[in-house]
Structure formats: structure tokens, C-alpha cells
Write a protein that holds these residues in place. Structure first.
Motif, PDB file in Angstrom:
ATOM      1  N   ARG A 102       2.779  -1.894 -10.905  1.00 16.02           N
ATOM      2  CA  ARG A 102       4.205  -2.132 -10.685  1.00 16.02           C
ATOM      3  C   ARG A 102       4.500  -3.533 -11.192  1.00 16.02           C
ATOM      4  O   ARG A 102       3.638  -4.409 -11.172  1.00 16.02           O
ATOM      5  N   PRO A 152      -9.091   2.125 -12.409  1.00 16.50           N
ATOM      6  CA  PRO A 152      -8.049   2.995 -11.845  1.00 16.50           C
ATOM      7  C   PRO A 152      -7.953   2.923 -10.319  1.00 16.50           C
ATOM      8  O   PRO A 152      -6.935   3.323  -9.752  1.00 16.50           O
ATOM      9  N   ASP A 153      -9.004   2.388  -9.656  1.00 21.11           N
ATOM     10  CA  ASP A 153      -8.971   2.299  -8.194  1.00 21.11           C
ATOM     11  C   ASP A 153      -8.495   0.943  -7.687  1.00 21.11           C
ATOM     12  O   ASP A 153      -8.723   0.566  -6.535  1.00 21.11           O
ATOM     13  N   ASP A 211      -0.101   4.866 -13.184  1.00 21.34           N
ATOM     14  CA  ASP A 211       0.550   4.853 -11.870  1.00 21.34           C
ATOM     15  C   ASP A 211       0.007   3.761 -10.951  1.00 21.34           C
ATOM     16  O   ASP A 211       0.440   3.633  -9.816  1.00 21.34           O
ATOM     17  N   ASN A 212      -0.950   2.952 -11.438  1.00 24.26           N
ATOM     18  CA  ASN A 212      -1.475   1.856 -10.606  1.00 24.26           C
ATOM     19  C   ASN A 212      -0.940   0.489 -11.057  1.00 24.26           C
ATOM     20  O   ASN A 212      -1.590  -0.523 -10.842  1.00 24.26           O
ATOM     21  N   LYS A 225       0.843  -1.200   0.000  1.00 20.95           N
ATOM     22  CA  LYS A 225       0.000   0.000   0.000  1.00 20.95           C
ATOM     23  C   LYS A 225       0.881   1.255   0.000  1.00 20.95           C
ATOM     24  O   LYS A 225       0.541   2.260  -0.611  1.00 20.95           O
ATOM     25  N   PHE A 260       2.226   1.983  -3.547  1.00 18.35           N
ATOM     26  CA  PHE A 260       1.274   2.681  -4.416  1.00 18.35           C
ATOM     27  C   PHE A 260       0.809   4.007  -3.813  1.00 18.35           C
ATOM     28  O   PHE A 260       0.226   4.833  -4.510  1.00 18.35           O
ATOM     29  N   ILE A 284      -5.178  -4.728  -4.046  1.00 17.10           N
ATOM     30  CA  ILE A 284      -4.055  -5.157  -4.893  1.00 17.10           C
ATOM     31  C   ILE A 284      -4.402  -6.452  -5.612  1.00 17.10           C
ATOM     32  O   ILE A 284      -4.803  -7.436  -4.992  1.00 17.10           O
ATOM     33  N   ASN A 344      -5.910   1.281  -1.953  1.00 18.42           N
ATOM     34  CA  ASN A 344      -6.693   0.501  -2.930  1.00 18.42           C
ATOM     35  C   ASN A 344      -6.300  -0.970  -2.923  1.00 18.42           C
ATOM     36  O   ASN A 344      -5.170  -1.321  -2.591  1.00 18.42           O
ATOM     37  N   ASN A 373      -1.548   4.471  -1.611  1.00 15.62           N
ATOM     38  CA  ASN A 373      -2.986   4.540  -1.312  1.00 15.62           C
ATOM     39  C   ASN A 373      -3.443   3.202  -0.729  1.00 15.62           C
ATOM     40  O   ASN A 373      -2.654   2.270  -0.604  1.00 15.62           O
ATOM     41  N   ALA A 414      -5.679  -1.964 -15.728  1.00 17.08           N
ATOM     42  CA  ALA A 414      -5.299  -0.782 -14.937  1.00 17.08           C
ATOM     43  C   ALA A 414      -6.050   0.457 -15.427  1.00 17.08           C
ATOM     44  O   ALA A 414      -6.411   1.336 -14.628  1.00 17.08           O
ATOM     45  N   ASN A 452      -4.920  -1.466  -7.666  1.00 18.07           N
ATOM     46  CA  ASN A 452      -3.481  -1.495  -7.950  1.00 18.07           C
ATOM     47  C   ASN A 452      -3.098  -2.875  -8.481  1.00 18.07           C
ATOM     48  O   ASN A 452      -3.519  -3.885  -7.926  1.00 18.07           O
TER      49      ASN A 452
END
Ligand code: SAH
Length: 211
Positions: A91, A61-62, A88-89, A32, A35, A41, A39, A37, A57, A64
Motif C-alpha cells: 500500500r 510475499p509474506d 496485494d502486499n 494488519k 492487508f 509490516i 504478516n 493478514n 514485495a 507487507n
């Protein structure tokens, strides 16, 4: 998935280490924070060239997303997509997913996606299948109580095997779909393999299971 030798891949991945995380074990229990936030995973194992994870993604968007892909020459395509679209959500981890407990803490993940995983058809390779009981044990550990495994494949043998493996493990099947594209699920995000194999006339199977 076909791999081409990409001599520039090493340098490229180093340059993009905000997307492809190095030393991923240090993020166990801290995703968390990664990211920034709270949200949920979702994890995709064997994310290939990234069409699914980047599509998801954008659609969600909410949520990860963490993509795990062992092949360097393949993961670079996902990194390029994430970078170009500034998602950005997402990795990525350039890792073998054989030790999920090193990467995620208990109850840290809400969903695990297995898309067109290698079927390992020979009996002696059963332990390598991503739905073998040792993997289920790891997913059970990292998933929240209501967490699900979502599997898509065109490989009938792997699909049948996985249903039995889930059932032997005492899991509940939430969905068993023997022709995903026939139901016209507009929320379905296709993977590269899904597009390729369905265009060749293969049916696509999907199931969802929870512990
Ligand atoms: N999900 C993509 C790719 C499917 S091919 C799609 O549907 O199009 C299977 C992918 O899983 C390959 O890219 C392979 O390199 C990767 N893979 C196989 N075993 C893996 C493992 N143990 N850990 C991480 N990635 C793995």
C-alpha cells in the motif's frame, strides 16, 4: 528525484485509492486489517518510482510493504507497477513522512528502509535529514523491539552523518557495508537511484541499525 508535471496524476490516484490510501491516519494501529493478514509490516520512506518496494514485495510475499512518497508525480509510477503486477502486499501513502506517529502505532512496524534519501548537505538543513534524531525518535516508537532501520545511499556525507546519529542515539549497528555491490548479495533489490549511481561508478553504502 526529477519531477515532471503530470496533470492526470490527481485523477489517477483517486481511481487507485485501494493502492494509494486516502486519510492514512485512520489506519494507525490497524495496518494488519488493511492487508487482511498478520504478516510483518515494512515501511519505505521516499519510495520514489517503486522499483525497490515492488521488487521486495515479489521477493517476500509474506511481508507487507508500505511506501511513503511525498511527490505525486513520482508516486504514480509505483502505483502503475503495483496495479499492473497485481501486488496485494503493497500500500502507498502520498504523504510527507515527517509525522510517522500519525501513521503507525507503537510496535506496528518491523523494518524501515531509507533508500537514497535526500542528503540535505547544508548544516542548517540537518533537521530535514531522515536520520536526524527527531526521526530516530519516531522510528523507535513505531518499530518493534528487534526492528531495524536499513539505509542505502551513495552519499558519503549522509552515510557518515547517519552512522554518527545512530550511535549518538545509542543504537546498535548490525551491518556497515562500504561497497554493497562488491559482496554480490543476491538478495539485494536495487532502487532506481542505486542502478543509476552505481552505473556511474559510485560505490553504494548500506547499514542496518537497531535500537
Ligand atoms: N528511494 C528511491 C528514490 C530516492 S530520491 C530510489 O532510491 O531510487 C528520494 C525520494 O524521497 C524522492 O522521491 C522524494 O520525493 C522522497 N522524499 C523526500 N523527502 C520525503 C519525505 N519527508 N517524505 C516522503 N518522501 C520524501
Amino acid at each position: 528525484m526529477r519531477q515532471r508535471h503530470k496533470p492526470w496524476a490527481d485523477d489517477y490516484l483517486k481511481e487507485k485509492k485501494h493502492i494509494v490510501l486516502e486519510n492514512p491516519g485512520v489506519h494507525k494501529g490497524e495496518w494488519k486489517k488493511v492487508f487482511g493478514n498478520e504478516n510483518p509490516i515494512h515501511v519505505e520512506i521516499g519510495s520514489g518510482k517503486g522499483q525497490f518496494i515492488t521488487g521486495m514485495a515479489k521477493q517476500y510475499p509474506d511481508i507487507n510493504f508500505v511506501g511513503i512518497e511525498v511527490a505525486k508525480s513520482i508516486i504514480v509510477s509505483t502505483v502503475q507497477k503495483v496495479d499492473e503486477e497485481a501486488l496485494d502486499n503493497i500500500r502507498l501513502l502520498n504523504e510527507d513522512a515527517s509525522d510517522m506517529l500519525a501513521l503507525f502505532a507503537e510496535n506496528e512496524v518491523e523494518q524501515v528502509y531509507l533508500n537514497f534519501s535526500d542528503p540535505w548537505p547544508k548544516n542548517r538543513h540537518e533537521k530535514r535529514r531522515l536520520t536526524y534524531k527527531s526521526f530516530l525518535e519516531q522510528y523507535r516508537n513505531i518499530l518493534v523491539d528487534s526492528g531495524q532501520i536499513v539505509l542505502k545511499t551513495d552519499n558519503r556525507g549522509l552515510f557518515e552523518y547517519s552512522l554518527v546519529s545512530f550511535s549518538e542515539y545509542g543504537m546498535h549497528l548490525m551491518e556497515v557495508n562500504l561497497d554493497l555491490h562488491a559482496i554480490g548479495d543476491e538478495t539485494n533489490v536495487k532502487t532506481e537511484y542505486e542502478e543509476k549511481f552505481s552505473s556511474q561508478g559510485h560505490v553504494i553504502y548500506r547499514c542496518r541499525a537497531k535500537f
